[in-house]
Write an enzyme that holds these catalytic residues in place. Structure first.
Site, short mmCIF file in Angstrom:
data_model
loop_
_atom_site.label_atom_id
_atom_site.label_comp_id
_atom_site.label_asym_id
_atom_site.label_seq_id
_atom_site.Cartn_x
_atom_site.Cartn_y
_atom_site.Cartn_z
N THR A 126 0.92 -1.17 -0.11
CA THR A 126 0.00 0.06 -0.49
C THR A 126 1.09 1.12 0.24
O THR A 126 2.10 1.11 0.62
CB THR A 126 -1.03 -0.22 1.29
OG1 THR A 126 -1.37 1.10 1.90
CG2 THR A 126 -0.07 -0.58 2.85
N ASP A 127 0.43 2.30 -0.22
CA ASP A 127 1.20 3.28 -0.21
C ASP A 127 0.95 4.11 1.22
O ASP A 127 2.19 5.17 1.34
CB ASP A 127 0.30 4.43 -1.27
CG ASP A 127 -0.99 4.90 -0.68
OD1 ASP A 127 -1.58 4.26 0.00
OD2 ASP A 127 -1.45 6.06 -1.86
N GLU A 128 0.23 3.71 2.30
CA GLU A 128 0.44 4.33 3.08
C GLU A 128 1.64 3.84 4.43
O GLU A 128 2.19 4.54 4.79
CB GLU A 128 -1.35 3.41 3.80
CG GLU A 128 -1.71 3.66 3.61
CD GLU A 128 -3.19 3.48 4.52
OE1 GLU A 128 -2.65 3.70 5.85
OE2 GLU A 128 -4.63 3.69 4.05
N TYR A 151 -1.46 -0.13 11.49
CA TYR A 151 -1.37 -0.70 9.66
C TYR A 151 -0.74 -1.04 9.03
O TYR A 151 -0.21 -1.65 8.43
CB TYR A 151 -3.31 -0.24 9.77
CG TYR A 151 -3.18 -0.94 8.11
CD1 TYR A 151 -3.23 -1.85 7.62
CD2 TYR A 151 -3.07 0.18 7.26
CE1 TYR A 151 -2.95 -2.90 5.93
CE2 TYR A 151 -3.14 0.46 5.75
CZ TYR A 151 -3.17 -1.23 5.22
OH TYR A 151 -2.72 -2.16 3.69
N LYS A 155 2.55 -3.18 7.09
CA LYS A 155 2.67 -4.40 5.79
C LYS A 155 4.18 -3.49 5.44
O LYS A 155 4.68 -3.53 4.85
CB LYS A 155 1.62 -2.38 4.65
CG LYS A 155 -0.25 -3.19 5.32
CD LYS A 155 -0.59 -4.17 4.77
CE LYS A 155 0.05 -4.78 2.70
NZ LYS A 155 -0.71 -5.89 2.49
#
Ligand code: NAD
Ligand code: TDX
Length: 337
Positions: A126-128, A151, A155
């Site tokens: 994810t870009d997060e 979260y 990741k």
């Protein structure tokens, strides 16, 4: 035949991936391993469930014996790892399961992949993992990893581990980092389906903070086509950002949904902000565009209207989530066989 293990294939993006790939290709055999957490819904896969090149296995990616058994029984040569705990707000309430599934689970899949000489391992990230942007700039693959939530840190840890397995063991891995997805079958805890369902049910729409946090939106099929391309053509050891360059402030998304549903902005309620709320995400996807020839195909306004229409047309799908009945579908399906 390409034997692929798709993990988390009963969730939002994984189920769209399986439905898409089984509709469009006959050279793949898909084994879907999913724990069926609250986010897993086999009703998402009705169009695929009876296909001869599809198998579902209810199980946990942290279960080493089960994962080994699946690799051997189905001669798995490709892994696409969608399985994750995916909701930021839940990670703030309790992080343990995020590290168990997202980190340990990924480790179990990597070790099994190593033992079974797989051809490609795709980590759906994810870009997060890049953290938060200010008003300017875009995330590139060179942006330092700087996750802010339990979260995103789980990741990010998984990403680092996946890449290290390439560096150390030469495992053929690729990592994708995509922006916020929307489309059919998204669990109604995420912004877009939650706001659609609250509007239809006459409930308030809780917008966090000032509503000016920005997300970069992509239609789920565009993400899945990119994932398919990275699986087949992506250079091992590389990371590919995926995004459709459609930044929107949350408040503008909510107003757009209300306009489409012919409801007034009075339903909006500003509520306490999410702790550590990332301000802005925006993706530079030029690497996958230039190196692999991918580009987003869906126009935001059209795909968003189509998505809203899908939730309007599929009331039984979301009513069964609200009532909890969707979790019974597994039993119905597998006791009838
Ligand atoms: P989701 O929460 O809708 O689905 C996750 C699925 O994984 C569920 O079916 C769940 O049952 C399954 N699962 C959870 N723990 C498991 C375990 N231990 N073993 C086996 N299965 C398990 O998530 P999603 O939105 O479809 O996201 C899929 C992937 O894409 C995730 O890895 C997420 O980090 C990533 N991603 C999501 C978005 C987004 O906007 N939703 C954007 C970028 C990346
Ligand atoms: O009720 C809400 N009100 C609100 O203002 C909810 C649920 C969200 N929000 C805000 C928070 C975010 O700024 O809307 C934005 C989007 O929120 P989510 O749908 O929870 O997504 P986000 O936190 O951006 O993370 C998503 O995109 C990246 C996915 O859930 C992740 O799995 C993915 O990695």
């Amino acid at each position: 035949m390409k034997n692929i293990l798709v993990t988390g294939g009963a969730g939002f993006i994984g189920s769209n991936f399986i439905n898409y790939i089984l509709k469009n290709r006959d050279d793949v055999f898909v084994v879907n391993l999913d724990k069926l957490t609250y986010a897993g819904n086999l009703e998402n896969l009705k169009e695929s469930e009876n296909k001869s090149n599809y198998r579902f296995i209810k199980g946990d990616i942290t279960n080493r014996e089960l994962v080994d058994y699946i690799f051997q029984k189905y001669s798995i040569k490709h892994v696409i790892n969608f399985a994750a705990e995916s909701h930021v707000d839940r990670s703030i309430l309790g992080s343990e399961v995020f590290f168990s599934t997202n980190v340990i689970g990924t480790n179990v899949l990597l070790e099994a992949s190593r033992r079974n000489n797989i051809e490609k391992f795709v980590q759906i990230s994810t870009d997060e993992v890049y953290g938060s942007l200010g008003a300017e700039g875009l995330f590139t693959e060179q942006t330092p990893i700087s996750p802010n939530s339990p979260y995103s840190s789980s990741k990010a840890a998984a990403d680092m581990m996946v890449l290290s397995f390439h560096h150390t063991y030469g495992l053929p891995v690729v990592v994708t980092r995509c922006s916020n997805n929307y489309g059919p079958y998204q669990f109604p805890e995420k912004l877009i389906p939650l706001m659609i369902l609250n509007t239809l049910n006459g409930k308030k729409l809780p917008v966090y903070g000032d509503g000016l946090n920005v997300r970069d939106w992509i239609y789920v099929i565009d993400h899945n086509k990119a994932a398919e391309l990275v699986w087949e053509k992506g250079k091992v050891g590389e990371v590919y950002n995926i995004g459709a360059s459609r930044e929107m402030a949350n408040i503008d998304i909510v107003k757009l949904l209300l306009k489409n549903l012919n409801k007034s902005d009075d339903l909006i309620e500003f509520v306490k902000d999410r702790p550590g709320h990332d301000r802005r995400y925006a993706i530079d996807s030029s690497k996958i565009q230039n190196e692999l020839g991918w580009k987003p195909e869906y126009v935001f306004e059209d795909a968003m209207s189509k998505t809203i229409e899908w939730y309007l047309q599929n009331k039984p799908w979301w009513e069964r989530i609200i009532s909890g009945q969707y979790q019974e579908y597994y039993k119905t399906l597998y006791t009838n066989r």
